[in-house]
Design a protein around this motif. Structure first.
Motif, PDB file in Angstrom:
ATOM      1  N   THR A  14      23.833 -22.005 -59.821  1.00 61.18           N
ATOM      2  CA  THR A  14      23.103 -22.582 -61.001  1.00 61.18           C
ATOM      3  C   THR A  14      22.856 -23.677 -60.975  1.00 61.18           C
ATOM      4  O   THR A  14      23.507 -24.919 -60.798  1.00 61.18           O
ATOM      5  CB  THR A  14      24.059 -22.127 -62.217  1.00 61.18           C
ATOM      6  OG1 THR A  14      24.215 -20.674 -62.194  1.00 61.18           O
ATOM      7  CG2 THR A  14      23.499 -22.535 -63.473  1.00 61.18           C
ATOM      8  N   GLN A  15      21.415 -24.333 -61.269  1.00 61.56           N
ATOM      9  CA  GLN A  15      20.761 -25.555 -61.144  1.00 61.56           C
ATOM     10  C   GLN A  15      20.729 -25.892 -62.699  1.00 61.56           C
ATOM     11  O   GLN A  15      20.776 -27.466 -63.169  1.00 61.56           O
ATOM     12  CB  GLN A  15      19.592 -25.813 -60.381  1.00 61.56           C
ATOM     13  CG  GLN A  15      19.736 -25.265 -58.855  1.00 61.56           C
ATOM     14  CD  GLN A  15      18.515 -25.430 -58.286  1.00 61.56           C
ATOM     15  OE1 GLN A  15      18.328 -24.529 -57.219  1.00 61.56           O
ATOM     16  NE2 GLN A  15      17.462 -26.382 -58.663  1.00 61.56           N
ATOM     17  N   LEU A  16      20.396 -25.241 -63.538  1.00 65.25           N
ATOM     18  CA  LEU A  16      20.167 -25.348 -65.056  1.00 65.25           C
ATOM     19  C   LEU A  16      21.033 -24.433 -65.769  1.00 65.25           C
ATOM     20  O   LEU A  16      20.791 -23.194 -65.790  1.00 65.25           O
ATOM     21  CB  LEU A  16      18.598 -25.398 -65.315  1.00 65.25           C
ATOM     22  CG  LEU A  16      18.274 -25.597 -66.709  1.00 65.25           C
ATOM     23  CD1 LEU A  16      18.485 -27.014 -67.295  1.00 65.25           C
ATOM     24  CD2 LEU A  16      16.666 -25.050 -67.108  1.00 65.25           C
ATOM     25  N   LEU A  17      21.683 -24.956 -66.824  1.00 64.84           N
ATOM     26  CA  LEU A  17      22.427 -24.321 -67.604  1.00 64.84           C
ATOM     27  C   LEU A  17      21.888 -24.497 -69.003  1.00 64.84           C
ATOM     28  O   LEU A  17      21.678 -25.354 -69.517  1.00 64.84           O
ATOM     29  CB  LEU A  17      23.910 -24.972 -67.854  1.00 64.84           C
ATOM     30  CG  LEU A  17      24.764 -24.263 -68.762  1.00 64.84           C
ATOM     31  CD1 LEU A  17      24.960 -22.731 -68.445  1.00 64.84           C
ATOM     32  CD2 LEU A  17      26.263 -25.086 -68.820  1.00 64.84           C
ATOM     33  N   ALA A  68      16.601 -17.320 -59.890  1.00 60.36           N
ATOM     34  CA  ALA A  68      15.780 -18.823 -60.331  1.00 60.36           C
ATOM     35  C   ALA A  68      16.866 -19.949 -60.503  1.00 60.36           C
ATOM     36  O   ALA A  68      16.443 -21.042 -60.570  1.00 60.36           O
ATOM     37  CB  ALA A  68      14.876 -18.438 -61.292  1.00 60.36           C
ATOM     38  N   HIS A  69      17.926 -19.853 -60.143  1.00 63.55           N
ATOM     39  CA  HIS A  69      19.107 -20.706 -60.475  1.00 63.55           C
ATOM     40  C   HIS A  69      19.380 -21.405 -61.895  1.00 63.55           C
ATOM     41  O   HIS A  69      19.610 -22.484 -62.010  1.00 63.55           O
ATOM     42  CB  HIS A  69      18.939 -21.750 -59.337  1.00 63.55           C
ATOM     43  CG  HIS A  69      18.850 -21.415 -58.039  1.00 63.55           C
ATOM     44  ND1 HIS A  69      19.808 -21.094 -57.358  1.00 63.55           N
ATOM     45  CD2 HIS A  69      17.504 -21.535 -57.193  1.00 63.55           C
ATOM     46  CE1 HIS A  69      19.280 -20.385 -56.105  1.00 63.55           C
ATOM     47  NE2 HIS A  69      18.042 -20.660 -56.058  1.00 63.55           N
ATOM     48  N   ILE A  70      18.906 -20.277 -62.756  1.00 63.97           N
ATOM     49  CA  ILE A  70      19.314 -20.600 -64.293  1.00 63.97           C
ATOM     50  C   ILE A  70      20.548 -19.650 -64.712  1.00 63.97           C
ATOM     51  O   ILE A  70      20.722 -18.621 -64.489  1.00 63.97           O
ATOM     52  CB  ILE A  70      17.971 -20.193 -65.018  1.00 63.97           C
ATOM     53  CG1 ILE A  70      16.757 -21.033 -64.633  1.00 63.97           C
ATOM     54  CG2 ILE A  70      18.390 -20.261 -66.372  1.00 63.97           C
ATOM     55  CD1 ILE A  70      15.578 -20.429 -65.186  1.00 63.97           C
ATOM     56  N   GLY A  71      21.322 -20.620 -65.326  1.00 59.19           N
ATOM     57  CA  GLY A  71      22.586 -19.816 -66.185  1.00 59.19           C
ATOM     58  C   GLY A  71      22.457 -20.101 -67.443  1.00 59.19           C
ATOM     59  O   GLY A  71      21.687 -20.775 -68.189  1.00 59.19           O
ATOM     60  N   PRO A 105      28.635 -26.411 -58.786  1.00 53.85           N
ATOM     61  CA  PRO A 105      28.415 -27.637 -57.848  1.00 53.85           C
ATOM     62  C   PRO A 105      26.953 -28.015 -57.789  1.00 53.85           C
ATOM     63  O   PRO A 105      26.703 -29.082 -57.330  1.00 53.85           O
ATOM     64  CB  PRO A 105      28.893 -27.118 -56.505  1.00 53.85           C
ATOM     65  CG  PRO A 105      28.883 -25.476 -56.507  1.00 53.85           C
ATOM     66  CD  PRO A 105      29.055 -25.422 -57.926  1.00 53.85           C
ATOM     67  N   ALA A 106      26.028 -27.020 -57.954  1.00 51.46           N
ATOM     68  CA  ALA A 106      24.618 -27.271 -58.176  1.00 51.46           C
ATOM     69  C   ALA A 106      24.170 -27.541 -59.210  1.00 51.46           C
ATOM     70  O   ALA A 106      22.669 -27.897 -59.230  1.00 51.46           O
ATOM     71  CB  ALA A 106      23.940 -26.090 -57.305  1.00 51.46           C
ATOM     72  N   LEU A 107      24.688 -27.686 -60.130  1.00 54.33           N
ATOM     73  CA  LEU A 107      24.066 -27.823 -61.485  1.00 54.33           C
ATOM     74  C   LEU A 107      23.335 -29.275 -61.615  1.00 54.33           C
ATOM     75  O   LEU A 107      23.992 -30.240 -61.240  1.00 54.33           O
ATOM     76  CB  LEU A 107      25.086 -27.896 -62.807  1.00 54.33           C
ATOM     77  CG  LEU A 107      24.657 -27.923 -64.137  1.00 54.33           C
ATOM     78  CD1 LEU A 107      23.852 -26.622 -64.249  1.00 54.33           C
ATOM     79  CD2 LEU A 107      25.799 -28.045 -65.058  1.00 54.33           C
ATOM     80  N   LEU A 157      13.036 -27.280 -66.670  1.00 53.36           N
ATOM     81  CA  LEU A 157      13.003 -26.704 -65.330  1.00 53.36           C
ATOM     82  C   LEU A 157      12.755 -27.389 -64.451  1.00 53.36           C
ATOM     83  O   LEU A 157      13.407 -27.265 -63.299  1.00 53.36           O
ATOM     84  CB  LEU A 157      12.247 -25.297 -65.294  1.00 53.36           C
ATOM     85  CG  LEU A 157      13.118 -23.881 -65.978  1.00 53.36           C
ATOM     86  CD1 LEU A 157      13.281 -24.290 -67.451  1.00 53.36           C
ATOM     87  CD2 LEU A 157      12.126 -22.692 -65.969  1.00 53.36           C
ATOM     88  N   GLN A 158      11.569 -27.964 -64.312  1.00 51.40           N
ATOM     89  CA  GLN A 158      11.005 -28.659 -63.179  1.00 51.40           C
ATOM     90  C   GLN A 158      11.919 -29.879 -62.772  1.00 51.40           C
ATOM     91  O   GLN A 158      12.189 -30.125 -61.765  1.00 51.40           O
ATOM     92  CB  GLN A 158       9.691 -29.032 -63.426  1.00 51.40           C
ATOM     93  CG  GLN A 158       8.466 -28.167 -63.285  1.00 51.40           C
ATOM     94  CD  GLN A 158       7.244 -28.513 -63.876  1.00 51.40           C
ATOM     95  OE1 GLN A 158       7.177 -29.320 -64.889  1.00 51.40           O
ATOM     96  NE2 GLN A 158       6.252 -27.855 -63.352  1.00 51.40           N
ATOM     97  N   ALA A 159      12.572 -30.425 -63.809  1.00 51.61           N
ATOM     98  CA  ALA A 159      13.212 -31.618 -63.557  1.00 51.61           C
ATOM     99  C   ALA A 159      14.678 -31.264 -62.958  1.00 51.61           C
ATOM    100  O   ALA A 159      15.225 -31.902 -62.142  1.00 51.61           O
ATOM    101  CB  ALA A 159      13.747 -32.229 -64.900  1.00 51.61           C
ATOM    102  N   CYS A 160      15.103 -29.891 -62.839  1.00 50.34           N
ATOM    103  CA  CYS A 160      16.245 -29.501 -62.212  1.00 50.34           C
ATOM    104  C   CYS A 160      15.823 -28.717 -61.061  1.00 50.34           C
ATOM    105  O   CYS A 160      16.638 -27.894 -60.297  1.00 50.34           O
ATOM    106  CB  CYS A 160      16.962 -28.410 -63.244  1.00 50.34           C
ATOM    107  SG  CYS A 160      17.667 -29.340 -64.506  1.00 50.34           S
ATOM    108  N   GLY A 161      14.498 -28.990 -60.406  1.00 47.20           N
ATOM    109  CA  GLY A 161      14.080 -28.303 -59.318  1.00 47.20           C
ATOM    110  C   GLY A 161      13.861 -26.960 -59.234  1.00 47.20           C
ATOM    111  O   GLY A 161      13.731 -26.488 -58.228  1.00 47.20           O
TER     112      GLY A 161
END
Length: 177
Positions: A14-17, A68-71, A105-107, A157-161
């Motif tokens: 997860t990159q964006l919560l 998409a790495h979204i939580g 860890p990827a947040l 979203l873009q700011a979190c890659g």
């Protein structure tokens, strides 16, 4: 009536919560995030990610978010509330946001879906990550255009890659152009 929320939908990638306030009646009844048919959460993310999520079964929508790495979670674990309005939330018990963030860890950032969730920016703002207050996807937030919502959500979203489909893509629904 005392209500309990839903569990977090996250994984180690997860990159964006995205944090809502507390699930509405439709979401609690179905045990699904953003289950109200007029909530723009699923249509907006489908547009941004370029994935046909709206008509998919819930489990497949969750997989698309995970891919998409979204939580997704809420700022409140439980509360008292009649109906679905955030303004009716009483005796809210916060979720352990600090504990959840420590396990991701990827947040790269946290986005609050609307003003009621953003009240907890006093907590999320201390977690060492970028934090955004995004326009609510709730049907109660009809005062802001879809284009405005799309632009704000796309930026987070873009700011979190997370790759976002450009608005000018031919496949974008006309209402979002």
């Amino acid at each position: 009536m005392s209500l309990a929320g839903l569990p977090p939908l996250v994984d180690s990638g997860t990159q964006l919560l995205i944090l809502g306030s507390f699930p509405g009646v439709a979401s609690l009844t179905r045990q699904q995030y953003y289950a109200h048919p007029r909530n723009l959460f699923w249509p907006l993310l489908a547009d941004l990610l370029g994935r046909p999520m709206v008509d998919l079964p819930y489990a497949q929508r969750l997989q698309a978010l995970q891919d998409a790495h979204i939580g997704v979670w809420d700022v409140y674990a439980s509360c008292r509330r009649e109906g679905s309005l955030d303004s009716a939330i009483r005796e809210a018990v916060p979720n352990d946001l600090r504990g959840l963030v420590a396990r991701l860890p990827a947040l790269a950032g946290i986005a609050h879906n609307g003003a009621a969730s953003a009240r907890e920016m006093r907590v999320t703002g201390t977690l060492g990550l970028p934090v955004w207050r995004l326009p609510s996807t709730s049907p109660a937030n009809a005062g802001q255009s879809r284009a405005h919502k799309r632009a704000a959500w796309a930026a987070a979203l873009q700011a979190c890659g997370i790759a976002v489909r450009p608005l000018a893509d031919a496949g974008a629904p006309p209402a979002l152009r």
